[in-house]
Scaffold this active site. Structure first.
Site, short mmCIF file in Angstrom:
data_model
loop_
_atom_site.label_atom_id
_atom_site.label_comp_id
_atom_site.label_asym_id
_atom_site.label_seq_id
_atom_site.Cartn_x
_atom_site.Cartn_y
_atom_site.Cartn_z
N TYR A 1 75.44 30.03 22.28
CA TYR A 1 75.98 29.15 21.25
C TYR A 1 74.98 28.76 20.17
O TYR A 1 75.33 28.06 19.24
CB TYR A 1 76.54 27.87 21.91
CG TYR A 1 77.58 28.20 22.95
CD1 TYR A 1 78.80 28.75 22.58
CD2 TYR A 1 77.33 28.00 24.31
CE1 TYR A 1 79.75 29.09 23.53
CE2 TYR A 1 78.28 28.33 25.27
CZ TYR A 1 79.49 28.87 24.88
OH TYR A 1 80.42 29.20 25.81
N PRO B 1 86.52 21.38 23.89
CA PRO B 1 85.66 20.82 24.93
C PRO B 1 84.28 21.44 24.98
O PRO B 1 84.10 22.63 24.71
CB PRO B 1 86.43 21.09 26.22
CG PRO B 1 87.34 22.22 25.90
CD PRO B 1 87.68 22.08 24.45
N ASN B 2 83.34 20.61 25.30
CA ASN B 2 81.92 20.95 25.51
C ASN B 2 81.17 21.24 24.22
O ASN B 2 79.96 21.44 24.26
CB ASN B 2 81.76 22.12 26.50
CG ASN B 2 82.29 21.77 27.86
OD1 ASN B 2 82.00 20.71 28.39
ND2 ASN B 2 83.12 22.64 28.42
N HIS C 1 84.91 31.04 16.89
CA HIS C 1 84.13 31.00 18.13
C HIS C 1 82.68 31.27 17.78
O HIS C 1 82.38 32.21 17.04
CB HIS C 1 84.63 32.04 19.13
CG HIS C 1 86.04 31.80 19.54
ND1 HIS C 1 86.39 30.81 20.42
CD2 HIS C 1 87.19 32.39 19.15
CE1 HIS C 1 87.69 30.80 20.56
NE2 HIS C 1 88.20 31.75 19.80
N ARG D 1 73.51 23.19 25.24
CA ARG D 1 74.26 24.04 26.14
C ARG D 1 74.07 25.52 25.81
O ARG D 1 74.40 25.97 24.73
CB ARG D 1 75.75 23.69 26.02
CG ARG D 1 76.64 24.53 26.87
CD ARG D 1 78.09 24.16 26.65
NE ARG D 1 78.93 25.04 27.44
CZ ARG D 1 80.03 25.60 27.00
NH1 ARG D 1 80.46 25.35 25.78
NH2 ARG D 1 80.73 26.39 27.77
N ASN E 1 88.05 25.53 16.72
CA ASN E 1 87.34 26.19 17.80
C ASN E 1 87.90 25.58 19.07
O ASN E 1 87.47 24.50 19.49
CB ASN E 1 85.83 25.98 17.72
CG ASN E 1 85.08 26.71 18.81
OD1 ASN E 1 85.67 27.09 19.82
ND2 ASN E 1 83.79 26.90 18.62
N ALA F 1 87.02 26.33 25.49
CA ALA F 1 87.63 26.79 26.73
C ALA F 1 89.15 26.76 26.68
O ALA F 1 89.81 27.54 27.38
CB ALA F 1 87.12 25.95 27.90
N ARG G 1 81.48 38.92 26.31
CA ARG G 1 81.28 38.01 27.44
C ARG G 1 82.25 38.34 28.57
O ARG G 1 82.85 39.40 28.60
CB ARG G 1 81.41 36.57 26.95
CG ARG G 1 80.34 36.28 25.88
CD ARG G 1 80.22 34.86 25.49
NE ARG G 1 79.90 34.04 26.65
CZ ARG G 1 80.08 32.73 26.68
NH1 ARG G 1 80.58 32.10 25.61
NH2 ARG G 1 79.77 32.03 27.74
N GLU H 1 90.81 30.57 13.64
CA GLU H 1 90.20 30.36 14.96
C GLU H 1 88.73 30.79 14.87
O GLU H 1 88.43 31.90 14.43
CB GLU H 1 90.95 31.22 15.98
CG GLU H 1 90.45 31.16 17.38
CD GLU H 1 91.25 32.08 18.31
OE1 GLU H 1 90.79 32.25 19.45
OE2 GLU H 1 92.30 32.63 17.91
#
Length: 149
Positions: free
Chosen positions: A25, A12-13, A103, A20, A77, A80, A110, A101
């Protein structure tokens, strides 16, 4: 011998990349990431499919589809869903396709809630904090592994 295949899943996103929070990112768009991966895959004779969804159910369904239409490797990825989706984890465990995975941001630099992943312990590896290049490094690794088999 048929070409090996890699499925890239974006959570998502990630459709908002480039707009964003570029401080986390970067400025790359999802389209530019997918285009760079497609070029690398073509040069390596890898069949590449990319898929993005903001809906957990759609991502779970896509993963479950690997039970009958296997990809040889997955790059994911979860975004969230990294911190919340037991359903996606269970689907990846069920289909038994190796995955990395990825990111874009360094999740460990963070908020504390981002430090836990439901995927890390079943992943082949994790790439975090290298921006869009993380996807390319994951594809490089997958390509090397697939060429060994």
């Amino acid at each position: 011998m048929s070409a090996k295949s890699v499925l890239v899943l974006h959570g998502p996103n990630l459709n908002l990349l480039g707009l964003r929070e570029p401080e986390h990112y970067g400025n790359a768009t999802l389209d530019s990431i997918n285009q760079a991966l497609a070029k690398k895959a073509e040069l390596a004779n890898i069949e590449l499919e990319t898929f993005q969804s903001n809906a957990e159910a759609e991502l779970v369904t896509k993963i479950q589809g690997l039970a009958t239409k296997k990809a040889d490797f997955v790059i994911i990825n979860p975004a969230a869903f990294t911190h919340t989706s037991v359903a996606m984890r269970d689907a990846l465990s069920a289909v038994k396709v190796p995955f990395i995975e990825v990111h874009l941001s360094n999740v460990y630099a963070r908020e504390a809630f981002r430090h836990h992943s439901y995927f890390t312990d079943i992943a082949v590896g994790v790439i975090s904090g290298l921006g869009a290049q993380g996807y390319e490094l994951a594809l490089d690794y997958a390509t090397k592994q697939l060429n060994r088999s």
